[in-house]
Design an enzyme around this catalytic site. Structure first.
Site, PDB file in Angstrom:
ATOM      1  N   HIS A 163       0.806  -1.216   0.000  1.00 36.21           N
ATOM      2  CA  HIS A 163       0.000   0.000   0.000  1.00 36.21           C
ATOM      3  C   HIS A 163       0.843   1.272   0.000  1.00 36.21           C
ATOM      4  O   HIS A 163       0.310   2.376  -0.174  1.00 36.21           O
ATOM      5  CB  HIS A 163      -0.949   0.000   1.200  1.00 36.21           C
ATOM      6  CG  HIS A 163      -2.265   0.651   0.929  1.00 36.21           C
ATOM      7  ND1 HIS A 163      -2.411   1.703   0.047  1.00 36.21           N
ATOM      8  CD2 HIS A 163      -3.503   0.414   1.421  1.00 36.21           C
ATOM      9  CE1 HIS A 163      -3.681   2.084   0.017  1.00 36.21           C
ATOM     10  NE2 HIS A 163      -4.366   1.312   0.843  1.00 36.21           N
ATOM     11  N   ASP A 385     -13.061  -9.522 -15.142  1.00 35.03           N
ATOM     12  CA  ASP A 385     -13.345 -10.812 -15.776  1.00 35.03           C
ATOM     13  C   ASP A 385     -12.111 -11.260 -16.551  1.00 35.03           C
ATOM     14  O   ASP A 385     -11.718 -10.627 -17.528  1.00 35.03           O
ATOM     15  CB  ASP A 385     -14.551 -10.652 -16.704  1.00 35.03           C
ATOM     16  CG  ASP A 385     -14.882 -11.912 -17.490  1.00 35.03           C
ATOM     17  OD1 ASP A 385     -14.223 -12.952 -17.278  1.00 35.03           O
ATOM     18  OD2 ASP A 385     -15.789 -11.843 -18.337  1.00 35.03           O
TER      19      ASP A 385
END
Length: 486
Positions: A163, A385
């Site tokens: 992060h 996807d």
């Protein structure tokens, strides 16, 4: 478990160095940002070998190698110069740069539904890498870890991002780009903007030698033992969100302010009911924190495609009694005013103050009796996807959780539906899940859709070892798992 490393398919020429900015640096003392995506396969033959290896695993690895040509910082490492200024760097000729760690394992006795039904993180913790690993360890660890787990009827994809290198907007830009390549694209449709100096170029020397355990204190009381925390996902349907927003906007503001947004309305709804469930005294202060995307707030603005952290915590608060005594428009107004006030000048002031006296935060710094928001339903997580359909669910991992921390995700049901992932003390959660007003049960029953929100009364054990993503005194950058949307 089979573990390899993935680098850009075509090596990046030359040594690339990017100084971490004031927006990045506070993340060094927090944990890797974990994401968990579950996919159900329509054709179970795709799970048979060698099909799974050839058509699924190899496709993911090949696509990763290609997308890393654009997002090569994720294949690099953290480093610091002689003055202690941190940077992210990539050098194809550096033997210490291993690339992205990529692991493959199986749990064929576990189904997708087994994990989809889990409210907490306990069941899928083993499917997500780098539990309890600090971002500072990016000095010697890969900046991205990927774990692919073959299930009985699908696949679990666990990821851990450093992060200190990127925020939620950049994370999901990377994820959608990787999926785009795996679906057959030769190149990504949107290039990342890699020049961190455009956001801020101040050199900050950061000494982390004496940094404390970020879990050392509890939220709101530095002397108390950590409470038992539990986790739950509340799924608010499209109709429930419309109801919440219309209620917040049922009273026309007397000061001429704009109508409350979906976020402001939902945030007020949650803040108020969590505060009620906590049973605070009327005079007790409760803090609300949202981790806001500053790409369009800074002056000059930076592109949406900016790769790095460009978020900052916005803090506000009020007395618990005022939240309880008023309708949702009160909390929404408090939140709205704080958001509007956090302009480019406020952002610069926060950065300048932090640069003068850098501080490593603990989770108590999120604020007393806090409710804090990370991630955002604006992230199109269900469009990730890879070629076998959209995910069944998207969740955050067990890292970076603490009392009052919640993550918002786009709802699987579509429309305006939103999933709220929240961590609270067990006794508080028990009250919250029984609150018909919070769950909007009566409204759903009237429409014959009692269970449409998916908000049952079960609660799940949390790990209780979360950390705060911000500071309560407004004296530095907020640390978020993704960008709050405002």
């Amino acid at each position: 478990m089979n573990t390899t490393h993935v680098k850009p398919n075509n090596p990046i020429i030359g040594k690339k160095q990017f100084q971490l900015t004031t927006f990045d640096l506070p993340y060094l003392a927090f944990y890797y940002n974990q994401k968990f995506l579950l996919y159900k396969f329509q054709n179970l033959l795709d799970l048979e070998e060698p099909t799974f290896q050839n058509n699924v695993v190899d496709n993911l690895k090949d696509g990763l190698g290609l997308v890393l040509e654009d997002f090569y910082q994720l294949a690099g490492k953290l480093a610091k110069d002689d003055e202690g200024v941190f940077r992210v760097e990539y050098d194809a000729d550096d033997e210490e740069v291993k690339g992205v760690v990529f692991s493959v394992t199986d749990a064929t006795d576990v189904s997708v539904d087994d994990l989809t039904a889990e409210d907490g993180t306990a069941k899928f913790k083993e499917f997500v890498p780098y539990n309890g690993i600090l971002n500072l360890e990016g000095l010697s660890r890969p900046l991205l870890a990927v774990q692919v787990t073959k299930l009985r009827d699908g696949l679990a994809l666990g990821l851990a991002f450093n992060h200190a290198v990127l925020d939620g907007t950049a994370t999901w830009h990377f994820m959608s780009s990787w999926a785009e390549i795996c679906r057959g694209a030769k190149s990504i449709s949107t290039q990342p903007f890699l020049d961190r100096a455009k956001a801020r170029d101040t050199r900050v020397k950061l000494d982390l030698a004496s940094s404390k355990d970020p879990n050392a204190s509890s939220n709101g009381d530095a002397t108390a033992a950590p409470p038992q925390l539990v986790e739950k996902v509340f799924r608010f349907s499209d109709s429930a969100i419309h109801t919440i927003k219309s209620r917040a906007n049922s009273v026309i503001p007397s000061d001429g302010s704009k109508p409350f947004s979906t976020f402001q309305s939902l945030a007020s709804h949650i803040w108020r009911h969590v505060t009620l469930a906590r049973g605070l005294k009327p005079e007790d202060i409760t803090i609300f924190t949202v981790f806001a995307d500053c790409r369009r707030r800074v002056d000059p603005p930076v592109p949406e495609e900016y790769f790095g952290n460009l978020i900052q915590a916005i803090f506000t608060g009020t007395a618990a009694g005022l939240l309880a005594a008023h309708g949702p428009e009160f909390g929404a107004s408090v939140i709205q005013k704080a958001i509007v006030a956090h302009d480019a000048k406020a952002i610069d002031s926060r950065n300048e103050e932090w640069e003068k006296s850098p501080k490593i935060f603990q989770f108590k710094d999120a604020g007393v009796n806090c409710v804090a928001v990370g991630s955002s339903p604006r992230f199109l997580v269900y469009e990730v996807d890879f070629g076998w359909g959209e995910p069944e669910t998207v969740r955050s991992g067990s890292n970076n959780r603490f009392n009052g921390m919640m993550y918002l995700y786009q709802g699987k049901a579509g429309g305006m539906s939103i999933d709220v992932e929240i961590t609270l003390e067990a006794s508080v959660m028990e009250k919250l899940v029984k609150s018909k007003e919070f769950l909007l049960v009566e409204e759903e029953e009237e429409h014959g859709q009692k269970l449409s929100n998916g908000n049952g009364n079960g609660i799940a054990n949390g790990n209780g070892d979360g950390i705060a993503n911000g500071n309560g005194n407004g004296n530095g950058n907020g640390i978020a798992n993704g960008n709050g949307f405002v």
